[in-house]
Write an enzyme that holds these catalytic residues in place. Structure first.
Site, mmCIF file in Angstrom:
data_model
loop_
_atom_site.group_PDB
_atom_site.id
_atom_site.type_symbol
_atom_site.label_atom_id
_atom_site.label_comp_id
_atom_site.label_asym_id
_atom_site.label_seq_id
_atom_site.Cartn_x
_atom_site.Cartn_y
_atom_site.Cartn_z
ATOM 1 N N GLY A 69 24.834 -0.493 3.936
ATOM 2 C CA GLY A 69 24.828 -1.573 2.926
ATOM 3 C C GLY A 69 25.679 -2.874 2.804
ATOM 4 O O GLY A 69 25.168 -4.097 2.602
ATOM 5 N N THR A 70 26.791 -2.456 3.652
ATOM 6 C CA THR A 70 27.902 -3.637 3.654
ATOM 7 C C THR A 70 27.220 -4.485 4.866
ATOM 8 O O THR A 70 27.210 -5.733 4.581
ATOM 9 C CB THR A 70 29.151 -3.086 4.263
ATOM 10 O OG1 THR A 70 29.662 -2.408 3.163
ATOM 11 C CG2 THR A 70 30.042 -4.052 4.615
ATOM 12 N N GLN A 178 23.580 -0.359 -6.751
ATOM 13 C CA GLN A 178 23.781 0.419 -7.762
ATOM 14 C C GLN A 178 22.666 0.757 -8.840
ATOM 15 O O GLN A 178 22.595 1.808 -9.596
ATOM 16 C CB GLN A 178 25.301 0.247 -8.784
ATOM 17 C CG GLN A 178 26.401 0.161 -8.114
ATOM 18 C CD GLN A 178 26.486 1.644 -7.771
ATOM 19 O OE1 GLN A 178 26.416 2.642 -8.190
ATOM 20 N NE2 GLN A 178 27.690 1.675 -6.580
ATOM 21 N N HIS A 197 22.733 5.472 0.961
ATOM 22 C CA HIS A 197 23.501 6.854 0.510
ATOM 23 C C HIS A 197 23.771 6.657 -0.835
ATOM 24 O O HIS A 197 24.305 7.678 -1.370
ATOM 25 C CB HIS A 197 24.937 7.099 1.485
ATOM 26 C CG HIS A 197 25.892 6.055 1.128
ATOM 27 N ND1 HIS A 197 26.802 6.280 0.429
ATOM 28 C CD2 HIS A 197 25.952 4.754 1.693
ATOM 29 C CE1 HIS A 197 27.687 5.048 0.366
ATOM 30 N NE2 HIS A 197 27.250 4.255 1.201
ATOM 31 N N CYS A 321 36.120 -1.215 -4.087
ATOM 32 C CA CYS A 321 36.126 -1.750 -2.611
ATOM 33 C C CYS A 321 37.771 -1.379 -1.964
ATOM 34 O O CYS A 321 37.696 -1.486 -0.879
ATOM 35 C CB CYS A 321 35.864 -3.225 -2.658
ATOM 36 S SG CYS A 321 37.013 -4.214 -3.929
#
Length: 378
Positions: A69-70, A178, A197, A321
Site C-alpha cells: 500500500g505504501t 482503512q 493486508h 506510522c
C-alpha cells in the site's frame, strides 16, 4: 491472545489462505511470457484484476498491483504530480495523512515543489473551507485526502472534497487503506490506493487505481508491466489471494461492519465510565466501523501496551506510522488532543463480544496500577 490491531493488519482470511496455496502451484510462472504456464499465470492475474475492479467499481485497466500500500501511495502521489507538472507544482494534503503520503510530499518538496497542509478540527475531519481555498490556488497539481484516518478512524468528507476539486480542475488522490472492504467507497476521486493486508489478504500487495482521463506518469524508470505504472515481476499467487480476500470480506461487510461498530460504540461509552481522566478521540458517528482510540492521562502508552499484552491483548499505540518509536502522533497533535497514554483498538473480522467485555474488565485495574506505580493519585 485477543487480537485488536486490525488497522495495522487484518489476519489472513481463510479463503485467501486456500487461494494462495492453490495459486502457488499454478500461478508461479512469468505472466509476461507466452508459454502455457505463463498464460495460466496471466489468466489468474487478469481474473484477480477484474475481481478487484468490480469491487471498487472501476475498469480493470485502471487497476495496477503494487508491492505494498505504501508503494501504491508513493507511485500515486509522485506519478500524478509528474503527469501534472505543466499545471503547477503545488500539492495539497491534510495534516492527518498517513506517513506514506507525507513522505511522498517530502520528496516532492525537496525536488522544488510546494506542499500546503490543511488543518483538521478536534474530531480529525479536514477543514472544508480551508481545503477549498488551498485547491483553488493557482498552480495546484494534486490534492490528497484519506478516506478514513488510520489512527482515530474519523471518516473524511471525501465526496465534498472531490466535488470542490472537480470545480477547481484538480485531481484528488484518496488513500482508502482503512475502508476498502469495510465501507462503500466515496465517488469523485481520480486516484485511489489501498493495501491487501488491511482487508485480510497477504502482505506485499497494494492497489493503485488511476481513473481514465487522469494525467499520470511514472516517476520511476518505466517497465512494461502493470500498464507501465509499476515495475517488476508481479506476485501472482499473492494477488490472487488478495482478490479472494477482498471478495470474501466485501460479501459480508454490511452485517459485520455493523456488528463491529456496535462493539466500538460499547468501548467508546464504557471506557470513560470505567476509567477516570480518559479522552476518547475521533468522530463518534462519522468513523470507520472497527477503530476506536482513547488516551489515558498520567499513563505512558508503552507501559499500558505492555500490561495489556501480559493480559492477553494485542493492541497498538502511538502513531500508525511511527508505532515502533512510540513518538507522539502527528495526527493527535494536529487534532489538539492528548498525545500520551494513547491506545488504538481496532477490531478484526470476527472479533468477539466476550473479548471486548474482558478488555473492559481488565483495563481499569491496569490503568490504576500504572498510575499508582508512577505515584499518581486520583
Amino acid at each position: 491472545m485477543a487480537y485488536f490491531d486490525a488497522a495495522s493488519t487484518e489476519p489472513l482470511h481463510p479463503q485467501a489462505r486456500e487461494a494462495l496455496i492453490a495459486a502457488l502451484d499454478v500461478g508461479w510462472a512469468d505472466p509476461a511470457r507466452l508459454y502455457g504456464p505463463a498464460r495460466r499465470a496471466r489468466m489468474l492475474l487478469e481474473q484477480a484484476r477484474t475481481e478487484v475492479a468490480e469491487v471498487l467499481g472501476v475498469r480493470p485497466d485502471e487497476v495496477s498491483f503494487t508491492t505494498s500500500g505504501t508503494q501504491a501511495v508513493h507511485l500515486g502521489v509522485l506519478g500524478a504530480l509528474h503527469g501534472r507538472r505543466r499545471a503547477g507544482r503545488r500539492l495539497v494534503t491534510s495534516a492527518v495523512e498517513h506517513s506514506s503520503v507525507l513522505h511522498a510530499a517530502g520528496v516532492h518538496e525537496r525536488s522544488g515543489g510546494l506542499v500546503e497542509t490543511v488543518g483538521v478540527g478536534r474530531t480529525g475531519a479536514v477543514d472544508l473551507a480551508a481545503f477549498e481555498e488551498a485547491v483553488l490556488t493557482d498552480g495546484t497539481a494534486l490534492a490528497c485526502l484519506q478516506s478514513a484516518n488510520h489512527e482515530v478512524g474519523t471518516v473524511q468528507p471525501v465526496t465534498e472534497v472531490a466535488a470542490l476539486c472537480a470545480r477547481a480542475g484538480v485531481p484528488l488522490l484518496v488513500d482508502a487503506a482503512q475502508t476498502v472492504g469495510r465501507m462503500p467507497l466515496p465517488g469523485g476521486w481520480s486516484v485511489l490506493t489501498a493495501s491487501a493486508h488491511k482487508w485480510g489478504g497477504p502482505a506485499g500487495v497494494g492497489v493503485l487505481v488511476v481513473r481514465k482521463g487522469t494525467r499520470w506518469r511514472s516517476p520511476l524508470p518505466e517497465d512494461d508491466r502493470e500498464y507501465r505504472r509499476v515495475p517488476g515481476f508481479e506476485n501472482v499467487p499473492a494477488i490472487v489471494a488478495a482478490a479472494t480476500a477482498l471478495r470474501a470480506m466485501t460479501a459480508g461487510w454490511a452485517r459485520e461492519s455493523a456488528r463491529l461498530s456496535a462493539l466500538v460504540d460499547r468501548i467508546r461509552t464504557e471506557v470513560p465510565r470505567l476509567v477516570p481522566d480518559v479522552e476518547v478521540i475521533g468522530d463518534p458517528v462519522a468513523r470507520a466501523p472497527h477503530i476506536v482510540t482513547f488516551s489515558c492521562l498520567y499513563v505512558e502508552g508503552e507501559a499500558l501496551l505492555t500490561e495489556l499484552d501480559k493480559a492477553g491483548f494485542a493492541i497498538s499505540s502511538g502513531s500508525s506510522c511511527t508505532a515502533s518509536t512510540l513518538r507522539p502522533s502527528h495526527v493527535l497533535e494536529a487534532m489538539g488532543v492528548l498525545t500520551h497514554g494513547n491506545i488504538r483498538v481496532s477490531l478484526p473480522q470476527g472479533a468477539s463480544a466476550a473479548d471486548v467485555d474482558r478488555f473492559l474488565t481488565v483495563l481499569p485495574d491496569i490503568v490504576k496500577k500504572i498510575r499508582e506505580d508512577a505515584g499518581v493519585k486520583l
